[in-house]
Write a protein that holds these residues in place. Structure first.
Motif, PDB file in Angstrom:
ATOM      1  N   ILE A  13       9.447   8.388  74.713  1.00  0.00           N
ATOM      2  CA  ILE A  13       9.878   7.436  75.732  1.00  0.00           C
ATOM      3  C   ILE A  13      11.024   6.597  75.181  1.00  0.00           C
ATOM      4  CG2 ILE A  13       7.617   7.363  76.840  1.00  0.00           C
ATOM      5  CD1 ILE A  13       7.131   4.669  75.389  1.00  0.00           C
ATOM      6  N   PRO A  14      11.872   6.055  76.061  1.00  0.00           N
ATOM      7  CA  PRO A  14      11.893   6.228  77.520  1.00  0.00           C
ATOM      8  C   PRO A  14      12.192   7.678  77.907  1.00  0.00           C
ATOM      9  CG  PRO A  14      13.871   5.092  76.760  1.00  0.00           C
ATOM     10  CD  PRO A  14      12.955   5.171  75.577  1.00  0.00           C
ATOM     11  N   TYR A  41       4.299   8.742  70.354  1.00  0.00           N
ATOM     12  CA  TYR A  41       5.011   9.574  69.381  1.00  0.00           C
ATOM     13  C   TYR A  41       6.262  10.168  70.018  1.00  0.00           C
ATOM     14  CZ  TYR A  41       1.450   9.101  65.833  1.00  0.00           C
ATOM     15  OH  TYR A  41       0.630   8.582  64.867  1.00  0.00           O
ATOM     16  N   ASN A  42       7.396   9.980  69.345  1.00  0.00           N
ATOM     17  CA  ASN A  42       8.697  10.458  69.810  1.00  0.00           C
ATOM     18  C   ASN A  42       9.259  11.513  68.870  1.00  0.00           C
ATOM     19  OD1 ASN A  42       8.604   8.395  71.760  1.00  0.00           O
ATOM     20  ND2 ASN A  42      10.762   7.889  71.512  1.00  0.00           N
ATOM     21  N   SER A  43       9.951  12.475  69.423  1.00  0.00           N
ATOM     22  CA  SER A  43      10.728  13.410  68.611  1.00  0.00           C
ATOM     23  C   SER A  43      11.803  12.639  67.855  1.00  0.00           C
ATOM     24  CB  SER A  43      11.384  14.456  69.511  1.00  0.00           C
ATOM     25  OG  SER A  43      12.412  15.131  68.813  1.00  0.00           O
ATOM     26  N   HIS A  44      12.082  13.035  66.618  1.00  0.00           N
ATOM     27  CA  HIS A  44      13.133  12.347  65.859  1.00  0.00           C
ATOM     28  C   HIS A  44      14.507  12.561  66.499  1.00  0.00           C
ATOM     29  CE1 HIS A  44      14.234  16.294  64.197  1.00  0.00           C
ATOM     30  NE2 HIS A  44      15.333  15.732  63.731  1.00  0.00           N
ATOM     31  N   ASN A  45      14.596  13.557  67.402  1.00  0.00           N
ATOM     32  CA  ASN A  45      15.859  13.813  68.107  1.00  0.00           C
ATOM     33  C   ASN A  45      16.015  12.981  69.376  1.00  0.00           C
ATOM     34  OD1 ASN A  45      17.170  15.848  66.536  1.00  0.00           O
ATOM     35  ND2 ASN A  45      15.536  17.251  67.129  1.00  0.00           N
ATOM     36  N   ASP A  51      11.940   1.160  66.983  1.00  0.00           N
ATOM     37  CA  ASP A  51      10.521   1.346  66.654  1.00  0.00           C
ATOM     38  C   ASP A  51       9.578   0.741  67.684  1.00  0.00           C
ATOM     39  OD1 ASP A  51      11.084   2.756  64.323  1.00  0.00           O
ATOM     40  OD2 ASP A  51      11.272   0.914  63.150  1.00  0.00           O
ATOM     41  N   THR A  52      10.116   0.030  68.660  1.00  0.00           N
ATOM     42  CA  THR A  52       9.295  -0.489  69.761  1.00  0.00           C
ATOM     43  C   THR A  52      10.061  -0.353  71.070  1.00  0.00           C
ATOM     44  OG1 THR A  52      10.117  -2.764  69.509  1.00  0.00           O
ATOM     45  CG2 THR A  52       8.093  -2.183  68.319  1.00  0.00           C
ATOM     46  N   TRP A  53       9.320  -0.239  72.152  1.00  0.00           N
ATOM     47  CA  TRP A  53       9.919  -0.182  73.496  1.00  0.00           C
ATOM     48  C   TRP A  53       8.964  -0.880  74.455  1.00  0.00           C
ATOM     49  CZ3 TRP A  53       8.265   2.104  78.125  1.00  0.00           C
ATOM     50  CH2 TRP A  53       9.218   2.151  79.148  1.00  0.00           C
ATOM     51  N   VAL A  59       6.538   5.914  67.083  1.00  0.00           N
ATOM     52  CA  VAL A  59       6.551   6.640  65.807  1.00  0.00           C
ATOM     53  C   VAL A  59       7.448   7.859  65.990  1.00  0.00           C
ATOM     54  CG1 VAL A  59       5.205   7.963  64.137  1.00  0.00           C
ATOM     55  CG2 VAL A  59       4.254   5.870  65.125  1.00  0.00           C
ATOM     56  N   HIS A  60       8.473   7.963  65.160  1.00  0.00           N
ATOM     57  CA  HIS A  60       9.417   9.082  65.246  1.00  0.00           C
ATOM     58  C   HIS A  60       8.967  10.180  64.285  1.00  0.00           C
ATOM     59  CE1 HIS A  60      12.302   6.458  67.411  1.00  0.00           C
ATOM     60  NE2 HIS A  60      11.778   5.524  66.643  1.00  0.00           N
ATOM     61  N   CYS A  61       8.647  11.355  64.827  1.00  0.00           N
ATOM     62  CA  CYS A  61       8.191  12.475  64.004  1.00  0.00           C
ATOM     63  C   CYS A  61       9.212  13.607  64.000  1.00  0.00           C
ATOM     64  CB  CYS A  61       6.844  12.999  64.503  1.00  0.00           C
ATOM     65  SG  CYS A  61       5.441  12.094  63.823  1.00  0.00           S
TER      66      CYS A  61
END
Length: 375
Positions: A13-14, A41-45, A51-53, A59-61
């Motif tokens: 997200i977003p 959990y977010n894709s690193h791409n 780090d917050t929304w 968390v970027h993985c």
């Protein structure tokens, strides 16, 4: 009771992609407002790098899909799960199962596992027979390794009950009503009122884009037809090539500016919704909320949402008939009004968020009670 909740299974997200990202935005922010600690959990791409929304922890993985294609989704889900195992979440909410249920034995053992069971992924025609077989297997694993289930469609709920004898909680997507402020902020010169047909979808065969555009292509309509969606994939390139000689058909690419999309839906003469697989589709609810008059593919998923408040089609000839014959008079205005009523009372984000919180708390208390008794 305030819980520590994780949402896995989305690109993040977003929303820059699709349905699960869309609902994860609303549900995560809504649960934070209710006092819960929520991590997505977010894709690193993902384009969003903070780090917050809106109070939600991100968390970027690492996600190698951009390097190795579909196999990368499995690696990404594995990375998310391994991280989640360290963080001692009370509840893990999995959005879908396509590339995560194979790791079911790695689901955090001390977390309550709830899976949103998606929309019969194995039926999607874009997948080869072997992939469809795998997806059936993945669905079975999701049922096996999850403790509780969410269905975003009554059709999916019935299917899970019949197929696996599991009860799932029906919680659909939501949508916001088209506001007076939105009406005023959009430049009407950019979209001539009701002067075009509209379609918004991912470029996939099961969304019946070819059927819809073929019907329009064969029609005598003087209106234009706007197509919103990223056409860079193989099917998108095929579609743009097939209809390149029809100047009335305009491929506008993907658009994630919600105010623009909603204004386009609101101003369209007729909005075509071709999705034939999946649960309650977010873009359909957005079109209903934006006061669009809707023509939908004739299937149980769409009918369970729209009932008699839409036109339906099965093939290109029926699309052509709609393009050439649909009027905008009192009966049609009543259909739009009825769909607005559904958004207001059935597919309302506040109701959806409340339902998610109620179900999460119910699952946690039930599971916690089981653990306590076992001791």
């Amino acid at each position: 009771m305030k819980l520590k909740i994780a949402i896995l299974g989305t690109r993040g997200i977003p929303n820059y992609y699709g349905g699960f990202e869309h609902i994860s935005e609303y549900v995560s922010a809504g649960l934070v407002k209710k006092g819960h600690s929520v991590t997505v959990y977010n894709s690193h791409n993902h384009p969003y790098e903070a780090d917050t929304w809106n109070g939600v922890n991100i968390v970027h993985c690492y996600d190698p899909e951009y390097l190795i294609g579909t196999a990368g989704q499995f690696a990404y889900d594995f990375n998310c799960l391994m991280d989640a195992r360290k963080r001692k979440f009370d509840v893990v909410l999995l959005m879908g199962y396509t590339s995560s249920s194979v790791w079911g034995h790695l689901y955090p053992s001390n977390s309550v596992i709830i899976t949103n069971m998606d929309g019969l992924e194995w039926k999607r025609s874009k997948y080869s027979k072997p992939v469809q077989q795998f997806l059936k297997y993945a669905e079975k694993l999701a049922v096996k390794h999850s403790q509780y289930y969410i269905s975003d469609s009554r059709v999916i709920r019935s299917y899970l009950k019949d197929k696996y004898e599991v009860d799932s909680r029906y919680i659909p997507y939501g949508a916001d009503l088209f506001s007076d402020q939105e009406r005023e902020q959009f430049d009407k010169s950019e979209v001539l009122k009701e002067d075009y047909f509209l379609l918004m979808a991912r470029m996939e065969p099961e969304n019946n884009i070819e059927t819809i555009l073929e019907g329009f292509n064969n029609s005598s309509s003087k209106k234009s037809f706007m197509v919103l969606g990223d056409t860079s994939n193989r099917f998108g390139k095929f579609i743009t090539h097939r209809f390149k000689n029809d100047d009335r058909i305009q491929f506008k690419g993907a658009n994630f500016d919600n105010s623009v999309v909603r204004a386009l839906q609101n101003n369209s003469y007729l909005y075509f919704h071709g999705h034939s697989v999946g649960g309650t589709n977010p873009s359909l609810l957005e079109a209903m909320a934006s006061e669009a008059l809707i023509a939908a593919h004739n299937n149980p998923f769409n009918k369970s949402v729209l009932n008699s408040d839409a036109f339906y089609f099965d093939n290109a000839n029926e699309v052509r008939h709609l393009v050439e014959n649909v009027q905008r008079k009192d009966p049609e205005r009543e259909m739009v009004k009825n769909n607005l009523h559904k958004i207001q009372y059935q597919f309302n984000w506040e109701v959806v968020i409340n339902d998610y919180e109620d179900f999460i708390l119910e699952c946690y208390k039930q599971q916690h009670g089981k653990v306590t008794k076992a001791r």
